[in-house]
Design an enzyme around this catalytic site. Structure first.
Site, mmCIF file in Angstrom:
data_model
loop_
_atom_site.group_PDB
_atom_site.id
_atom_site.type_symbol
_atom_site.label_atom_id
_atom_site.label_comp_id
_atom_site.label_asym_id
_atom_site.label_seq_id
_atom_site.Cartn_x
_atom_site.Cartn_y
_atom_site.Cartn_z
ATOM 1 N N SER A 225 0.818 -1.210 0.000
ATOM 2 C CA SER A 225 0.000 0.000 0.000
ATOM 3 C C SER A 225 0.855 1.266 0.000
ATOM 4 O O SER A 225 0.358 2.365 -0.234
ATOM 5 C CB SER A 225 -0.920 -0.007 1.214
ATOM 6 O OG SER A 225 -0.155 -0.114 2.397
ATOM 7 N N CYS A 226 2.138 1.124 0.261
ATOM 8 C CA CYS A 226 3.051 2.260 0.241
ATOM 9 C C CYS A 226 3.220 2.772 -1.189
ATOM 10 O O CYS A 226 2.921 2.059 -2.144
ATOM 11 C CB CYS A 226 4.427 1.855 0.768
ATOM 12 S SG CYS A 226 4.414 1.227 2.444
ATOM 13 N N VAL A 227 3.699 4.006 -1.322
ATOM 14 C CA VAL A 227 3.947 4.558 -2.653
ATOM 15 C C VAL A 227 5.424 4.938 -2.761
ATOM 16 O O VAL A 227 5.992 5.538 -1.844
ATOM 17 C CB VAL A 227 3.049 5.789 -2.934
ATOM 18 C CG1 VAL A 227 3.407 6.440 -4.274
ATOM 19 C CG2 VAL A 227 1.570 5.383 -2.953
ATOM 20 N N GLY B 193 0.793 1.782 -3.951
ATOM 21 C CA GLY B 193 -0.586 2.093 -3.587
ATOM 22 C C GLY B 193 -1.582 0.975 -3.855
ATOM 23 O O GLY B 193 -2.719 1.220 -4.227
#
Lengths: 210, 161
Positions: free
Chosen positions: B28-30, B93
């Site tokens: 989910s990190c960018v 993401g």
């Protein structure tokens, strides 16, 4: 929250380790009955680690793993993640399904259900131990499965922790089972939500505000 | 000698050609890559959360989109990049687990991407490529020699953008 985690003393960490020990013992027994093999279990490690170091515990952020994720509901909510290297997950489901050879890396729907069920059983065993020590009823959500890079899979619990601090309290147990010509390994993580840790420590009588 | 500089979760790093900046296993990190093609200077940030407003002082600024991007820009400019020449590419993401729940933390990937786009715009950076969303993890690599942003997945292939 970060600060609170760094202030945990030896007695509190010992108490958490003991819960982890009994929980992992229950989980190993359940797992061993399921796959009909003896399970070796490490003494649980309780550590307060920087969030970004957590993926290293399962072989690095890019290691390909199967992760079964469950939310924990009740007075001390949290998350449970059961992580196996992808190969171990295959060995385990093949064993459960009585499959001798695997000709593809694809998991069938039945394989996925089996993996989720394994996660479910392990989590239930763990939560029973926690409930026994704390007298707090804790209920697991349905299990969710993903097979991907460890960093990506762990991000679901790490982002939740990241909202309130830079550290994670990780109660970690390593499992292994000799499957004849192959081996199964797994990691089990219990990660209390911010705030739940106080509830747990209070319930077992080792909270010290002073 | 070209180095590969590793960027951990909630961290950011800058560098110049011939180095490569890499970050492993984004969910989910960018991963935000910014680059000045004239000086071949760039930076990579691996953010976990959209904004720092609920955070307290002393926490890690590289963790949030709103605080990481300005720092990333400042650091590449300090190395010699020119702000007006900087362009951005983003990846990550995703939603790794499929929940029916509308719980915010479950939609965090989407919120991260939205926040990153808004902050890049606010900082006056052109977003020229993105690979966001989906339900799978990504490893991202910014090759400073060329400005290519390489996205690797376990079974969705590899792409250069």
């Amino acid at each position: 929250m970060s600060d609170e985690l760094l202030r945990l003393d030896a007695l509190q960490l010992d108490a958490l380790r003991e819960i982890g020990n009994v929980g992992a013992g229950n989980a190993a027994t359940a797992l061993s009955q399921l796959i009909n093999r003896r399970i070796e279990m490490s003494v649980p490690k309780v550590s307060v680690a920087p969030i970004s170091d957590v993926p290293e515990l399962v072989g690095g952020a890019e290691a390909i793993v199967a992760g079964v994720f469950l939310r924990v509901f009740g007075k001390a909510p949290g998350s449970i993640m059961f992580i196996l290297p992808r190969e171990s997950a295959y060995v385990m489901v093949d064993n459960l399904m009585g499959r001798v050879e695997r000709d593809s890396l694809e998991l069938t729907e039945m394989d996925e259900s089996a993996l989720k069920e394994i996660g479910n059983i392990v989590a239930g065993a763990y939560l029973n131990a926690l409930a026994h020590f704390t007298q707090i009823t804790l209920l697991p959500s349905i299990p969710h499965l993903a097979i991907d890079m460890a960093g990506a899979i762990l991000s679901i619990i790490l982002t939740a922790l990241g909202q309130v601090g830079d550290y994670a309290l990780v109660i970690e147990t390593e499992f292994s089972a000799d499957m004849g010509n192959s081996e199964i390994k797994g990691h089990f993580f219990l990660i209390p939500d911010p705030g739940s840790l106080n509830t747990i420590l209070n319930a077992i009588g080792v909270w010290n505000d002073g | 000698m070209a180095d590969t500089i590793k960027v951990a979760m909630a961290d950011l790093k800058v560098g110049r050609a011939p180095d490569t900046l890499i970050s492993y296993g984004l969910g989910s990190c960018v991963g935000i890559a910014i680059y000045d093609s004239t000086t071949k200077i760039g930076g990579l940030a691996h953010i976990m959360l959209p904004n720092s407003t609920q955070s307290r002082a002393g926490e890690n600024n590289a963790k949030f989109a709103d605080t990481a991007i300005p720092i990333l820009i400042k650091e590449v400019v300090r190395l010699g990049a020119i702000h007006s020449r900087l362009v951005a590419k983003i990846a990550g993401g995703s939603q790794m687990f499929n929940f029916s729940s509308s719980n915010d933390i479950m939609r965090i990937g989407e919120r991260n991407a939205e926040a990153v786009r808004a902050i890049l715009k606010k900082e006056g950076l052109r977003l020229i490529a993105e690979d966001v969303g989906g339900t799978y993890g990504r490893t991202v690599e910014l090759i400073l020699d060329t400005g290519v942003y390489k996205i690797k997945t376990i079974d969705k292939g590899c792409k250069n953008m």
